[in-house]
Design an enzyme around this catalytic site. Structure first.
Site, PDB file in Angstrom:
ATOM      1  N   ARG A  62       0.830  -1.220   0.000  1.00  0.00           N
ATOM      2  CA  ARG A  62       0.000   0.000   0.000  1.00  0.00           C
ATOM      3  C   ARG A  62       0.857   1.259   0.000  1.00  0.00           C
ATOM      4  O   ARG A  62       0.512   2.261  -0.637  1.00  0.00           O
ATOM      5  CB  ARG A  62      -0.914  -0.026   1.229  1.00  0.00           C
ATOM      6  CG  ARG A  62      -1.950   1.095   1.259  1.00  0.00           C
ATOM      7  CD  ARG A  62      -2.977   0.827   2.340  1.00  0.00           C
ATOM      8  NE  ARG A  62      -3.983   1.877   2.395  1.00  0.00           N
ATOM      9  CZ  ARG A  62      -4.218   2.649   3.455  1.00  0.00           C
ATOM     10  NH1 ARG A  62      -3.504   2.474   4.566  1.00  0.00           N
ATOM     11  NH2 ARG A  62      -5.144   3.573   3.423  1.00  0.00           N
ATOM     12  N   HIS A  66       0.391   4.173  -2.681  1.00  0.00           N
ATOM     13  CA  HIS A  66       0.055   5.548  -2.317  1.00  0.00           C
ATOM     14  C   HIS A  66       1.152   6.524  -2.747  1.00  0.00           C
ATOM     15  O   HIS A  66       0.883   7.710  -2.939  1.00  0.00           O
ATOM     16  CB  HIS A  66      -0.201   5.651  -0.810  1.00  0.00           C
ATOM     17  CG  HIS A  66      -1.585   5.237  -0.420  1.00  0.00           C
ATOM     18  ND1 HIS A  66      -2.361   5.946   0.466  1.00  0.00           N
ATOM     19  CD2 HIS A  66      -2.342   4.185  -0.810  1.00  0.00           C
ATOM     20  CE1 HIS A  66      -3.537   5.355   0.606  1.00  0.00           C
ATOM     21  NE2 HIS A  66      -3.545   4.270  -0.155  1.00  0.00           N
ATOM     22  N   ASN A  94      -3.822   9.061   4.198  1.00  0.00           N
ATOM     23  CA  ASN A  94      -2.593   8.466   4.727  1.00  0.00           C
ATOM     24  C   ASN A  94      -2.463   8.557   6.246  1.00  0.00           C
ATOM     25  O   ASN A  94      -1.892   7.669   6.886  1.00  0.00           O
ATOM     26  CB  ASN A  94      -1.369   9.138   4.107  1.00  0.00           C
ATOM     27  CG  ASN A  94      -1.264   8.887   2.615  1.00  0.00           C
ATOM     28  OD1 ASN A  94      -1.735   7.870   2.107  1.00  0.00           O
ATOM     29  ND2 ASN A  94      -0.648   9.818   1.895  1.00  0.00           N
ATOM     30  N   PRO A 163      -7.505   6.931  -3.865  1.00  0.00           N
ATOM     31  CA  PRO A 163      -8.851   6.347  -3.713  1.00  0.00           C
ATOM     32  C   PRO A 163      -9.347   6.443  -2.274  1.00  0.00           C
ATOM     33  O   PRO A 163      -8.564   6.416  -1.329  1.00  0.00           O
ATOM     34  CB  PRO A 163      -8.638   4.884  -4.118  1.00  0.00           C
ATOM     35  CG  PRO A 163      -7.423   4.888  -4.986  1.00  0.00           C
ATOM     36  CD  PRO A 163      -6.540   5.971  -4.418  1.00  0.00           C
ATOM     37  N   HIS A 193      -6.042  -6.478  -1.029  1.00  0.00           N
ATOM     38  CA  HIS A 193      -6.812  -6.312   0.218  1.00  0.00           C
ATOM     39  C   HIS A 193      -7.007  -7.647   0.925  1.00  0.00           C
ATOM     40  O   HIS A 193      -7.399  -7.669   2.095  1.00  0.00           O
ATOM     41  CB  HIS A 193      -8.181  -5.682  -0.075  1.00  0.00           C
ATOM     42  CG  HIS A 193      -8.108  -4.226  -0.391  1.00  0.00           C
ATOM     43  ND1 HIS A 193      -9.222  -3.444  -0.593  1.00  0.00           N
ATOM     44  CD2 HIS A 193      -7.048  -3.398  -0.553  1.00  0.00           C
ATOM     45  CE1 HIS A 193      -8.852  -2.190  -0.866  1.00  0.00           C
ATOM     46  NE2 HIS A 193      -7.543  -2.154  -0.844  1.00  0.00           N
ATOM     47  N   THR A 194      -6.725  -8.735   0.223  1.00  0.00           N
ATOM     48  CA  THR A 194      -6.868 -10.052   0.845  1.00  0.00           C
ATOM     49  C   THR A 194      -5.942 -10.219   2.046  1.00  0.00           C
ATOM     50  O   THR A 194      -6.191 -11.052   2.911  1.00  0.00           O
ATOM     51  CB  THR A 194      -6.611 -11.172  -0.191  1.00  0.00           C
ATOM     52  OG1 THR A 194      -7.075 -12.417   0.335  1.00  0.00           O
ATOM     53  CG2 THR A 194      -5.147 -11.286  -0.557  1.00  0.00           C
ATOM     54  N   ASP A 243     -10.149  -9.821   4.924  1.00  0.00           N
ATOM     55  CA  ASP A 243     -10.515 -11.208   4.641  1.00  0.00           C
ATOM     56  C   ASP A 243     -10.425 -12.005   5.936  1.00  0.00           C
ATOM     57  O   ASP A 243      -9.337 -12.195   6.478  1.00  0.00           O
ATOM     58  CB  ASP A 243      -9.580 -11.790   3.577  1.00  0.00           C
ATOM     59  CG  ASP A 243      -9.775 -13.284   3.372  1.00  0.00           C
ATOM     60  OD1 ASP A 243     -10.868 -13.784   3.695  1.00  0.00           O
ATOM     61  OD2 ASP A 243      -8.835 -13.944   2.893  1.00  0.00           O
TER      62      ASP A 243
END
Length: 323
Positions: A62, A66, A94, A163, A193-194, A243
């Protein structure tokens, strides 16, 4: 004869331009001669960090993401506040959310010991994301190198371009398109994102909604146990894995969850909600190999967003400051 010299001069000019272009390309072997142990040094730091805390893998991916979405992959996200610019670290997407700065600082310090002033912080971010993915069962890929570091940051751009967890599908597609990334790239990158986590305030409205038709009731009830309805500084920061099934493994369960209406963030579930990305989510839910291949390709494309190359930018000796 004058025409001959004119043509000859033109050819020489073209060769100079072409030579400059070639020299300013990103290349996987950029440090082979100047710092041959750079990649192995970075890898060792990343492996140690992830072995201490598996969640760090998602954080490092991430962090690179970013960085690249704000004025390109230039390590601007690592810069602290200064008198001439605001830090991207304190931008809303952030602040108290993006992490892993200390791991990049450690990797930079170790690389500086073996070849001072050679390897950029921007390249360390790119390599760290790849190594983090692989360390939790995700794909590896060949990282192109040669990025240089920016001398400024852009907090306003971070606030506008990154986003948000409330974004609609159309907004997400538009944000990625502006960075040269396709809709498929966007869905594949979302698959990281998992192994990610989210703070309670980002998904509270979704799990307590009385009118939502795209959330599994049992899933909502389970998530409410760790995210109280009452907002408070402590409650808002409570973490939950995106998840629940395999939170520490890079797999395709994220997409299986979306099909079951078990996406935690609103911006996750919009990927499978009767829209144009339903088909891609379905593909990835049944084909983990395709997902990992597309994820790797998307990460390579993301790493190509507006890098500073050649004589542009600098190589920072400390990632958090201009030096």
């Amino acid at each position: 004869m004058a025409g001959y010299y004119c043509i000859k001069g033109l050819i020489l000019m073209m060769l100079v331009v072409l030579g400059t272009t070639c020299e300013a390309q990103l290349s996987s072997n950029f440090y082979d001669n100047t710092c041959p142990n750079a990649l192995s040094t970075i890898r060792s730091v990343i492996r140690r960090a992830v072995s201490k805390e598996r969640r760090m893998a998602a954080s490092l991916i991430r962090l690179h993401f970013h960085d690249c979405f704000v004025q390109g992959c230039d390590a601007s996200i690592l810069l602290d506040e200064s008198s001439s610019f605001g830090s991207e670290k304190t931008a809303l997407p952030n602040q108290n959310s993006v992490r892993g700065y200390n791991v990049i600082d450690e990797a930079k310090a170790e690389v500086e010991k073996v070849c001072p002033g050679v390897v950029s912080c921007a390249d360390i971010l790119a390599v760290a994301a790849r190594d983090a993915s692989f360390s939790v069962g995700g794909p590896s890929w060949t990282v192109k190198l040669g990025r240089r570091d920016s001398t400024t940051a852009n907090k306003d751009l971070a606030n506008s371009d990154l986003p948000k967890f409330t974004d609609s599908l159309e907004t997400l597609i538009s944000r990625f398109d502006k960075k040269g990334l396709s809709t498929r790239d966007m869905v594949a990158l979302s698959g990281s994102h998992t192994i990610g986590h989210a703070q309670c305030f980002t998904f509270r409205d979704r799990i307590y909604s009385k009118n939502s038709s795209n959330i599994d009731a049992g899933f909502a009830s389970t998530r409410q146990r760790t995210c109280p309805l009452a907002s408070s500084p402590n409650n808002d920061k409570k973490l939950a894995p995106l998840d629940l099934v395999t939170p520490n493994s890079f797999d395709n369960n994220y997409f299986k969850n979306l099909i079951r209406n078990k996406g935690l963030l609103p911006s996750d579930q919009v990927l499978f909600n009767g829209g144009s990305t339903d088909g891609i989510v379905s593909e990835y839910s049944t084909n983990p190999t395709l997902f990992k291949s597309d994820f790797a390709s998307a990460m390579i494309k993301m790493g190509d967003i507006q890098p500073l190359i050649g004589s542009s930018g600098i190589v920072r000796r400390i990632c958090s400051a201009i030096n």
